[in-house]
Enzyme design. Structure first.
Site, PDB file in Angstrom:
ATOM      1  N   THR A 199       0.866  -1.183   0.000  1.00 26.91           N
ATOM      2  CA  THR A 199       0.000   0.000   0.000  1.00 26.91           C
ATOM      3  C   THR A 199       0.901   1.231   0.000  1.00 26.91           C
ATOM      4  OG1 THR A 199      -1.661  -1.183   1.286  1.00 26.91           O
ATOM      5  CG2 THR A 199      -1.856   1.209   1.194  1.00 26.91           C
TER       6      THR A 199
ATOM      7  N   LYS B 155      -7.812   1.728  -3.352  1.00 22.70           N
ATOM      8  CA  LYS B 155      -7.499   1.238  -2.000  1.00 22.70           C
ATOM      9  C   LYS B 155      -7.624   2.358  -0.952  1.00 22.70           C
ATOM     10  CE  LYS B 155      -5.121  -1.000   1.312  1.00 22.70           C
ATOM     11  NZ  LYS B 155      -5.575  -2.127   2.068  1.00 22.70           N
TER      12      LYS B 155
ATOM     13  N   LYS C 124      -1.535   4.940   8.664  1.00 17.88           N
ATOM     14  CA  LYS C 124      -0.715   5.038   7.447  1.00 17.88           C
ATOM     15  C   LYS C 124      -1.602   5.286   6.214  1.00 17.88           C
ATOM     16  CE  LYS C 124       1.660   2.142   4.132  1.00 17.88           C
ATOM     17  NZ  LYS C 124       2.098   0.817   3.705  1.00 17.88           N
TER      18      LYS C 124
HETATM   19  P1  NAD Z   1       5.472  -6.370   7.294  1.00 22.01           P
HETATM   20  O1  NAD Z   1       6.238  -5.279   7.940  1.00 22.01           O
HETATM   21  O2  NAD Z   1       5.013  -7.538   8.086  1.00 22.01           O
HETATM   22  O3  NAD Z   1       6.320  -6.958   6.052  1.00 22.01           O
HETATM   23  C1  NAD Z   1       7.118  -6.180   5.183  1.00 22.01           C
HETATM   24  C2  NAD Z   1       8.388  -6.971   4.914  1.00 22.01           C
HETATM   25  O4  NAD Z   1       9.157  -6.306   3.914  1.00 22.01           O
HETATM   26  C3  NAD Z   1       9.300  -7.081   6.155  1.00 22.01           C
HETATM   27  O5  NAD Z   1       9.512  -8.456   6.465  1.00 22.01           O
HETATM   28  C4  NAD Z   1      10.585  -6.381   5.724  1.00 22.01           C
HETATM   29  O6  NAD Z   1      11.752  -6.975   6.277  1.00 22.01           O
HETATM   30  C5  NAD Z   1      10.515  -6.566   4.213  1.00 22.01           C
HETATM   31  N1  NAD Z   1      11.385  -5.680   3.442  1.00 22.01           N
HETATM   32  C6  NAD Z   1      11.731  -4.384   3.671  1.00 22.01           C
HETATM   33  N2  NAD Z   1      12.537  -3.935   2.688  1.00 22.01           N
HETATM   34  C7  NAD Z   1      12.727  -4.979   1.822  1.00 22.01           C
HETATM   35  C8  NAD Z   1      13.452  -5.130   0.598  1.00 22.01           C
HETATM   36  N3  NAD Z   1      14.159  -4.148   0.060  1.00 22.01           N
HETATM   37  N4  NAD Z   1      13.401  -6.326  -0.030  1.00 22.01           N
HETATM   38  C9  NAD Z   1      12.698  -7.358   0.484  1.00 22.01           C
HETATM   39  N5  NAD Z   1      11.971  -7.260   1.625  1.00 22.01           N
HETATM   40  C10 NAD Z   1      11.997  -6.083   2.287  1.00 22.01           C
HETATM   41  O7  NAD Z   1       4.233  -5.645   6.586  1.00 22.01           O
HETATM   42  P2  NAD Z   1       2.865  -6.332   6.089  1.00 22.01           P
HETATM   43  O8  NAD Z   1       1.851  -6.273   7.161  1.00 22.01           O
HETATM   44  O9  NAD Z   1       3.176  -7.626   5.430  1.00 22.01           O
HETATM   45  O10 NAD Z   1       2.410  -5.245   4.995  1.00 22.01           O
HETATM   46  C11 NAD Z   1       3.048  -5.148   3.746  1.00 22.01           C
HETATM   47  C12 NAD Z   1       2.304  -4.132   2.901  1.00 22.01           C
HETATM   48  O11 NAD Z   1       0.941  -4.537   2.757  1.00 22.01           O
HETATM   49  C13 NAD Z   1       2.273  -2.720   3.525  1.00 22.01           C
HETATM   50  O12 NAD Z   1       2.402  -1.779   2.488  1.00 22.01           O
HETATM   51  C14 NAD Z   1       0.902  -2.673   4.174  1.00 22.01           C
HETATM   52  O13 NAD Z   1       0.418  -1.342   4.296  1.00 22.01           O
HETATM   53  C15 NAD Z   1       0.074  -3.499   3.225  1.00 22.01           C
HETATM   54  N6  NAD Z   1      -1.114  -4.148   3.802  1.00 22.01           N
HETATM   55  C16 NAD Z   1      -1.034  -4.765   5.024  1.00 22.01           C
HETATM   56  C17 NAD Z   1      -2.173  -5.376   5.541  1.00 22.01           C
HETATM   57  C18 NAD Z   1      -2.138  -6.092   6.887  1.00 22.01           C
HETATM   58  O14 NAD Z   1      -3.196  -6.421   7.428  1.00 22.01           O
HETATM   59  N7  NAD Z   1      -0.957  -6.361   7.459  1.00 22.01           N
HETATM   60  C19 NAD Z   1      -3.375  -5.355   4.829  1.00 22.01           C
HETATM   61  C20 NAD Z   1      -3.420  -4.749   3.581  1.00 22.01           C
HETATM   62  C21 NAD Z   1      -2.271  -4.142   3.074  1.00 22.01           C
END
Ligand code: NAD
Length: 302
Positions: A99, A174, A249
């Site tokens: 997102t 979104k 966010k």
């Molecule tokens: P998270 O923090 O659990 O996972 C993100 C991962 O990305 C981490 O493990 C981090 O180490 C990794 N990362 C950072 N830089 C990197 C790179 N250069 N290469 C590879 N990996 C890298 O976050 P999440 O909850 O999985 O959310 C991910 C995205 O999805 C966000 O943008 C969030 O807003 C969106 N989102 C989350 C949810 C939810 O319920 N958690 C729902 C919808 C959307």
């Protein structure tokens, strides 16, 4: 079988990658976090030593990263690590499911196309449970042919997949959705707290409102009081769900968008401020429906 580089194996990315593996694709993952790497190895997801190593043989590169800055940095690379755009084979399909802002999504797509690739923004809703069940909703922006090419992969991770238009319009859908949900969750909380003070039971309120014009997801699915909707986060101590941090966010991204296109979204602006305070306090790791505590804490003794 498609070879997919999957960057970002966190709460969302990990189960999404596992669903692609289960659908018969080759997934090469990368995540710099040691705990994410270990979880991926435990789940038998093939791991690369860097994002570039994952990307080099891929037909498709999926990113599921925290912010737009992470996505753009991964695409462009840095002095010590080459960017995905430069190592990917010509014509690789980049799908970003993080997102991020509409502006960042459009910039990512412009960079990808300029480097000879194809690009889609494909943010999701449905949270971790939706990701685990392969039941996410995808909102997709980009070229129609690229959307058609991505569809079988998105269908391995999601149930509802909508092509919203050109680059950035998946992210636009979104953030508009989440702005509406964020506002209505506050409205439901205020209505319920008012009803409490006037002597109504929670059961009566939900019974009346779920069949009247106040009916909405924030009331009938994410009901902020325990009891009337047995599976809502309020019944589980507000375990997310969708955390206050993520709602804050997303409303920040909405604010950036409505200011850029000069929309006077007064409720969006108020909701942004309310969730920012909430996320900086007790709401960081609680479902955003716990915003009802903020409403209650503002009440004075009667
Ligand atoms: P998270 O923090 O659990 O996972 C993100 C991962 O990305 C981490 O493990 C981090 O180490 C990794 N990362 C950072 N830089 C990197 C790179 N250069 N290469 C590879 N990996 C890298 O976050 P999440 O909850 O999985 O959310 C991910 C995205 O999805 C966000 O943008 C969030 O807003 C969106 N989102 C989350 C949810 C939810 O319920 N958690 C729902 C919808 C959307």
């Amino acid at each position: 079988m498609t070879t997919i580089a999957f960057l970002g194996l966190g709460h969302m990315g990990m189960p999404m990658a596992m669903n692609l593996v289960a659908a018969g694709h080759r997934v090469i993952g990368f995540d710099p976090s040691p705990s994410a790497r270990q979880a991926a190895l435990d789940a038998r997801v093939e791991m690369a030593a860097s994002g570039g190593d994952a990307a080099i043989h891929a037909d498709v590169i999926i990113t599921m990263l925290p912010t737009g800055r992470h996505v753009l940095n991964a695409y462009r690379g840095s002095a010590d690590s080459p960017g995905l755009l430069s190592v990917a084979r010509s014509g690789t399909l980049f799908i970003d499911s993080s997102t991020i802002s509409v502006a960042d999504a459009r910039e990512a797509a412009v960079l990808a196309v300029a480097a000879g690739h194809r690009a889609l923004d494909a943010p999701v809703s449905g949270g971790v449970v939706g990701a685990e069940r392969g039941a996410l909703a995808f909102m997709v922006g980009g070229d129609g042919n690229d959307f058609a090419a991505a569809l079988p992969l998105l269908e391995a991770m999601g149930e509802r997949i909508v092509h919203c238009g050109d680059s950035g319009l998946g992210q636009a859908a979104k953030i508009c959705n989440n702005m509406i949900v964020g506002i209505t969750q506050i409205a439901v909380a205020e209505g319920i707290v008012l009803g409490e003070r006037l002597g109504l039971s929670h059961e009566t309120m939900v019974d009346v409102m779920s069949g009247s014009s106040a009916q909405c997801w924030a009331l009938t699915t994410n009901c902020p009081v325990p009891g009337p909707v047995p599976l809502s986060p309020a019944n589980f101590g507000f375990a997310p769900g969708f955390s206050g941090t993520l709602m804050s966010k997303d409303l920040g991204l909405a604010e950036e968008a409505f200011e850029r296109v000069a929309v006077d979204a007064r409720l969006g602006r108020m909701a942004r401020a309310i969730y920012r305070d909430f996320a900086e306090g007790s709401g960081a790791d609680r479902d955003f429906s716990a915003i009802i505590d903020t409403v209650r804490s503002g009440c004075t003794a009667t």
